[in-house]
Structures are given as structure tokens and as C-alpha cells.
Design a protein around this motif. Structure first.
Motif, PDB file in Angstrom:
ATOM      1  N   SER A  36       0.833  -1.211   0.000  1.00 46.81           N
ATOM      2  CA  SER A  36       0.000   0.000   0.000  1.00 46.81           C
ATOM      3  C   SER A  36       0.861   1.253   0.000  1.00 46.81           C
ATOM      4  N   ARG A  37       1.928   1.256   0.777  1.00 48.67           N
ATOM      5  CA  ARG A  37       2.818   2.422   0.833  1.00 48.67           C
ATOM      6  C   ARG A  37       3.502   2.654  -0.504  1.00 48.67           C
ATOM      7  N   ASN A  39       2.408   1.710  -3.518  1.00 48.57           N
ATOM      8  CA  ASN A  39       1.410   2.189  -4.469  1.00 48.57           C
ATOM      9  C   ASN A  39       1.053   3.643  -4.205  1.00 48.57           C
ATOM     10  N   CYS A  40       0.936   4.008  -2.940  1.00 48.62           N
ATOM     11  CA  CYS A  40       0.643   5.386  -2.572  1.00 48.62           C
ATOM     12  C   CYS A  40       1.760   6.312  -3.049  1.00 48.62           C
ATOM     13  N   TYR A  41       2.999   5.902  -2.793  1.00 46.56           N
ATOM     14  CA  TYR A  41       4.147   6.718  -3.187  1.00 46.56           C
ATOM     15  C   TYR A  41       4.161   6.940  -4.698  1.00 46.56           C
ATOM     16  N   THR A  43       1.704   6.975  -6.777  1.00 49.19           N
ATOM     17  CA  THR A  43       0.578   7.749  -7.312  1.00 49.19           C
ATOM     18  C   THR A  43       0.456   9.148  -6.702  1.00 49.19           C
ATOM     19  N   LYS A  44       1.371   9.514  -5.831  1.00 48.53           N
ATOM     20  CA  LYS A  44       1.312  10.830  -5.182  1.00 48.53           C
ATOM     21  C   LYS A  44       1.429  11.997  -6.158  1.00 48.53           C
ATOM     22  N   CYS A 141       1.283   7.565   4.078  1.00 51.86           N
ATOM     23  CA  CYS A 141       0.499   8.285   3.055  1.00 51.86           C
ATOM     24  C   CYS A 141      -0.750   8.852   3.672  1.00 51.86           C
TER      25      CYS A 141
END
Length: 141
Positions: A36-37, A39-41, A43-44, A141
Motif C-alpha cells: 500500500s505504501r 502504491n501510494c508513493y 501515485t502521489k 500516506c
């Protein structure tokens, strides 16, 4: 747990007990919160692309854990072996000079054991921000 992860990551970077610690890093990357981290990074920053440095075992694992939208952020991969089969363009570090650096958010180093050496090599060529897997996986995130 953060101290344990930091210690294991440091050991992998120094090539200490490499096989055992690499197994731990691979398990760490595959955890749901780590995925999750990542993917978050990725797409930021929707307007910029990301470059991976290294398409070895850890680099492939990172690619396999990313969501489809996060994978779209990858512009290309830098690796010494440009003959690796992947859906992404693989270039040597020197070829980075021919790319439009303004559209690149950062370069993520996936080759943990050689991270410091790779970081220095990248810094000689570009001012693009360099990020380690450890930086991403400890970010919230």
C-alpha cells in the motif's frame, strides 16, 4: 518493528548475512502495508514519472507488487544489463543524459546491496531526487 527493519536493511546494504536478510526484505516488501505504501508513493505525483534503478530480484518483486495505476508511473528502468526482458525500456545509467529530466519525479534504487555506490553514480549524472526502498516503505500516506 521499525528498528528491526532498519537493522535488516542496513545489513543487506553491507552484504552481512545476505541470503537470510534478503529473504526478510522480500517478505517485508510483499506485506500488505508495504505494498500500500509503495502504491501510494507511486501515485502521489500524477504529472511526473518514476524511474527504477535495478531490475534484479528485488526490482522485479517491486514491479509485481505495484498496482496497474502505479506501474503506469514507471517511465523506464536503469540497469547494467539492458538485455533483460521486461515491458519497460531498460537503459544504462549513461543514457539518462538523453532523457527529459523535468518529467521525472525521482529514481528509486531497488539494488539494496549496492545502494550507496549507485547513488553516487547517479549524482554524478543528474540532480533528479534519489529514493531508496527503505525511504518509501517507512513513509506514511
Amino acid at each position: 518493528e521499525p528498528l528491526l527493519i532498519k537493522g535488516i536493511y542496513a545489513c543487506v546494504k553491507k552484504n552481512i548475512n545476505r541470503k537470510k536478510n534478503y529473504a526478510f526484505v522480500k517478505e517485508w516488501i510483499q506485506r500488505v502495508d508495504s505494498t500500500s505504501r509503495m502504491n501510494c508513493y507511486f501515485t502521489k505525483h500524477p504529472d511526473h514519472s518514476i524511474v527504477l534503478y535495478g531490475i534484479g530480484e528485488i526490482g522485479r518483486l517491486v514491479l509485481n507488487t505495484l498496482s496497474e495505476s502505479a506501474k503506469k508511473k514507471i517511465a523506464f528502468i536503469i540497469d547494467k544489463n539492458v538485455n533483460i526482458l521486461t515491458e519497460y525500456e531498460v537503459i544504462e545509467l549513461e543514457q539518462l543524459k538523453n532523457k527529459d529530466e523535468k518529467t521525472i519525479e525521482c529514481i528509486i534504487i531497488t539494488a539494496i546491496a549496492h545502494e550507496e555506490e549507485i547513488r553516487r553514480s547517479i549524482e554524478e549524472i543528474t540532480a533528479i531526487r534519489i529514493v531508496s526502498l527503505y525511504d518509501i516503505l517507512r513513509e506514511t500516506c
